[in-house]
Design an enzyme around this catalytic site. Sequence first.
Site, PDB file in Angstrom:
ATOM      1  N   GLU A 147       9.944   3.802  -0.874  1.00 60.93           N
ATOM      2  CA  GLU A 147       9.645   4.751   0.212  1.00 60.93           C
ATOM      3  C   GLU A 147       9.468   6.158  -0.342  1.00 60.93           C
ATOM      4  O   GLU A 147       8.596   6.902   0.101  1.00 60.93           O
ATOM      5  CB  GLU A 147      10.767   4.746   1.268  1.00 60.93           C
ATOM      6  CG  GLU A 147      10.964   3.422   1.990  1.00 60.93           C
ATOM      7  CD  GLU A 147       9.811   3.046   2.924  1.00 60.93           C
ATOM      8  OE1 GLU A 147       8.864   3.830   3.064  1.00 60.93           O
ATOM      9  OE2 GLU A 147       9.870   1.935   3.483  1.00 60.93           O
ATOM     10  N   ASP A 294       2.803  -6.993   1.169  1.00 58.56           N
ATOM     11  CA  ASP A 294       1.584  -6.303   1.614  1.00 58.56           C
ATOM     12  C   ASP A 294       0.921  -5.344   0.619  1.00 58.56           C
ATOM     13  O   ASP A 294      -0.177  -5.582   0.123  1.00 58.56           O
ATOM     14  CB  ASP A 294       1.834  -5.598   2.958  1.00 58.56           C
ATOM     15  CG  ASP A 294       3.125  -4.777   3.003  1.00 58.56           C
ATOM     16  OD1 ASP A 294       3.788  -4.655   1.961  1.00 58.56           O
ATOM     17  OD2 ASP A 294       3.459  -4.238   4.080  1.00 58.56           O
ATOM     18  N   GLU A 388       7.067  -6.271  16.307  1.00 54.02           N
ATOM     19  CA  GLU A 388       7.361  -6.393  14.875  1.00 54.02           C
ATOM     20  C   GLU A 388       7.061  -7.788  14.350  1.00 54.02           C
ATOM     21  O   GLU A 388       6.649  -7.959  13.215  1.00 54.02           O
ATOM     22  CB  GLU A 388       8.822  -6.035  14.588  1.00 54.02           C
ATOM     23  CG  GLU A 388       9.064  -4.567  14.371  1.00 54.02           C
ATOM     24  CD  GLU A 388       8.347  -3.980  13.163  1.00 54.02           C
ATOM     25  OE1 GLU A 388       7.106  -3.842  13.218  1.00 54.02           O
ATOM     26  OE2 GLU A 388       9.011  -3.651  12.178  1.00 54.02           O
ATOM     27  N   GLU A 406      -0.675   0.356  11.018  1.00 52.41           N
ATOM     28  CA  GLU A 406      -1.543  -0.585  10.310  1.00 52.41           C
ATOM     29  C   GLU A 406      -2.746  -1.037  11.141  1.00 52.41           C
ATOM     30  O   GLU A 406      -3.857  -1.175  10.618  1.00 52.41           O
ATOM     31  CB  GLU A 406      -0.753  -1.818   9.847  1.00 52.41           C
ATOM     32  CG  GLU A 406       0.115  -1.599   8.621  1.00 52.41           C
ATOM     33  CD  GLU A 406       1.411  -0.869   8.915  1.00 52.41           C
ATOM     34  OE1 GLU A 406       1.674  -0.578  10.105  1.00 52.41           O
ATOM     35  OE2 GLU A 406       2.160  -0.586   7.968  1.00 52.41           O
TER      36      GLU A 406
HETATM   37  C1  DMJ Z   1       4.113   2.689   5.838  1.00 50.51           C
HETATM   38  O1  DMJ Z   1       5.179   3.425   5.363  1.00 50.51           O
HETATM   39  C2  DMJ Z   1       3.278   2.180   4.725  1.00 50.51           C
HETATM   40  O2  DMJ Z   1       2.028   1.877   5.214  1.00 50.51           O
HETATM   41  C3  DMJ Z   1       3.866   0.986   4.039  1.00 50.51           C
HETATM   42  O3  DMJ Z   1       3.034   0.430   3.064  1.00 50.51           O
HETATM   43  C4  DMJ Z   1       4.275  -0.097   4.989  1.00 50.51           C
HETATM   44  N1  DMJ Z   1       4.157   0.304   6.313  1.00 50.51           N
HETATM   45  C5  DMJ Z   1       4.636   1.578   6.720  1.00 50.51           C
HETATM   46  C6  DMJ Z   1       4.300   1.850   8.151  1.00 50.51           C
HETATM   47  O4  DMJ Z   1       4.346   0.747   8.947  1.00 50.51           O
END
Ligand code: DMJ
Length: 934
Positions: A147, A294, A388, A406
């Site tokens: 993060e 992802d 979610e 997203e």
């Molecule tokens: C974001 O912090 C980024 O896109 C991350 O890769 C995963 N998703 C969150 C938001 O949903």
Amino acid sequence: MSEAGGGRGFGSSVPQRAPWSLVAATAALCLVSATSVWTAGASPMSREEKQKLGNQVLEMFDHAYGNYMEHAYPADELMPLTCRGRVRGQEPSRGDVDDALGKFSLTLIDSLDTLVVLNKTKEFEDAVRKVLRDVNLDNDVVVSVFETNIRVLGGLLGGHSLAIMLKEKGEYMQWYNDELLQMAKQLGYKLLPAFNTTSGLPYPRINLKFGIRKPEARTGTETDTCTACAGTLILEFAALSRFTGATIFEEYARKALDFLWEKRQRSSNLVGVTINIHTGDWVRKDSGVGAGIDSYYEYLLKAYVLLGDDSFLERFNTHYDAIMRYISQPPLLLDVHIHKPMLNARTWMDALLAFFPGLQVLKGDIRPAIETHEMLYQVIKKHNFLPEAFTTDFRVHWAQHPLRPEFAESTYFLYKATGDPYYLEVGKTLIENLNKYARVPCGFAAMKDVRTGSHEDRMDSFFLAEMFKYLYLLFADKEDVIFDIEDYIFTTEAHLLPLWLSTTNQRLSKKNTTSEYTELDDSNFDWTCPNTQILFPNDPLYAQSIREPLKNVVDKSCPRGIIRVREESFRSGAKPPLRARDFMATNPEHLEILKKMGVSLIHLKDGRVQLVQHAIQAASSIDAEDGLRFMQEMIELSSQQQKEQQLPPRAVQIVSHPFFGRVVLTAGPAQFGLDLSKHKETRGFVASSKPYNGCSELTNPEAVMGKIALIQRGQCMFAEKARNIQNAGAIGGIVIDDNEGSSSDTAPLFQMAGDGKDTDDITIPMLFLFSKEGSIILDAIREYEEVEVLLSDKAKDRDPEMENEEQPSSENDSQNQSAEQIASSSQEVDLVDQESPEESPLNSHPESLSPADTDNAASISPSEQNSNPTENHETTSLDGECTDLDNQLQEQSETEEDSNPNVSWGKKVQPIDSILADWNEDIEAFEMMEKDEL
Ligand code: DMJ
């Protein structure tokens, strides 16, 4: 907040131009653009309408950012219900989610480049000055490496990239001297100790001040990390290296990627969700494109775009091929096991996978992108937001929605690729839903439960970093943005990095990367961009024609999950394997099938039936595999039923001025009194009862008569409180928790039990609020005296008449002011702390799932034995369409496999000992999935 910045933006009048353009950030890859003029399908949106929507996005951003700056800054995030900053350590811990908060003004940093995209250049200049003045990166706080990288390092680099662009233009940021870059470098060095593992995979957390391992660090004992956590560093780290010339960052990020690539499951070319950072063993062997994996895939493709290194494209293509072969079941994307990729690992999908259609656009694979996006859009139309997690038959699995961007991201990329105005309409719906359901007087609040419309006191920084960028750009023409967006690539947090970095400081290009590419057969890979004439074969209705068959995929889906069924069954005409949801313990045919699958039924003394599977006792390896899937389904079904047996949450909505229905609080239901799911909602003004605990006859019946009484939890049974307020003439009751600081954000749903006697005499609705939500109402009473609420099972639409009473010009001011006052008075709430031992959270449904230690086992209670469990589920309409969909999927599966000789891997008959060898791992993985949190 006023709009600034060079006179651009949606207010300016610019000549109309075609809305289709190049895909942003694909300059080095595939320039997929709609080449034909839109002539049919969704009606084109006028320039005026697009401008209007763009301006609406700007206003919404102002509302979110302005409230953060006014009420939360320098805290990391805004708490939009209580209108204050979220400071880590000062709020009850929310677990891993809090690892994003490093006391470094997260939202400000994450918003930097959004300000420039939205033409708020003056605000950007101010924001940069604030970051340089106020932000400390040396706090004694343990943060997530992932993060911190995507939001903070990415935010600083995005800010730097646009600061130098502005400086070069000559009007703004003339004073800027790479200060953000210096901060980014400082942060980069702070993250490096996390890579001190033999594998080169980073620890998941680090202490910003003390690093890893030192006793003061309070971290460094973790053994596992998620694949995305280790594989989503290369863009930021390489950009940092290339901006500064310090190669170490790119080097470390490359090593981590090399290691993940090495560890991919060799026969399926998939990766698992979590990996041991010391041994490199896969800890969770399920594999999808959503949570946990992802952005690993995203960064492989984008690393190729940014760095121009073929090896990354080759890796991406290898994984993409596997994803499309095993995980993609259009329009669904379903997790599978890495070593048994024909076996679905789940019957639900998570919201994070909504980025995938956007990535497919970047790859140039438009058809599946359109299909998945359409399916997701229909889920959104059903629930207003993407929950979610949702099941394959589109029921809510996890009801939260933290305003994730997203889906907006994919919508933007699909619009850029197709030019189809349909995607503008999709964006318009997203804007409307955000304003209607998530907007509160002090910002935008995450949805606690998309079914009830209740809120969580949370506005994540990615909402500002990503959502507003994608929505603004969706409606913007080239002239509406101060710079050329196509010169940049979006990171996973939508931060902008300039593509010219590909030719700068290239000291770590392909030759230094561990490589084994020679072993790969890349003859099937596209090394050229897809021809838009093939993608859109002169057919302006191309995208529409792909969406059309999926039009009702959500509404008309079967209430059963759509699970990949081995195509041998289809071919041979054999019956499909027995599904857990169809199983009946009294059906002799079912018992026979169970036996074949190696599953035995054990009747327990308490009347429950336990299922145990021994693969070795199965008639064949295929039967053993069917048995394994049956057991997994049974476990999942059982836990799903447990969840569904509990009463769902209810909503308390404040409908009077100045809330007008905008604040919706999650409330616990009662097992007695009026059932709000069956009856009309109850609306009324609130009044505190005297005594406040409601444990004796009320002394203020005139105050609560015809109103909804507020009562404090504790000292007597809930039913007794209900009777006392009902006798005083109350039309409903809200019990407020006496445990100060409790909140629905951190505590599980609380149901109020009866008193063990007949409670039929209680006819009013009763709801439970945790202390934090309760104090929002108590504070509102102090401030406004007359507070009207609505008790319901689902928040009602905001009352348009009420909305009209508002003065748009003073809306923000008055709302902010009131919210601020509420926030300050919330500190004064002084509820007496009382013990309430008789009211423990209800769990009247004994666990019906009891996997045995060594066997694959599940138990079902007697009441479930003869019933088809699906009957208990919330179902959508069942008609002929269901069969069509199944057939469609079946046909697809057949066609795919017919035309693809490689797919025979999945059909291979696995020897029984190999199944046994995987056995414990499967069980472990499944149990972890059960506990899985996003
Ligand atoms: C974001 O912090 C980024 O896109 C991350 O890769 C995963 N998703 C969150 C938001 O949903």
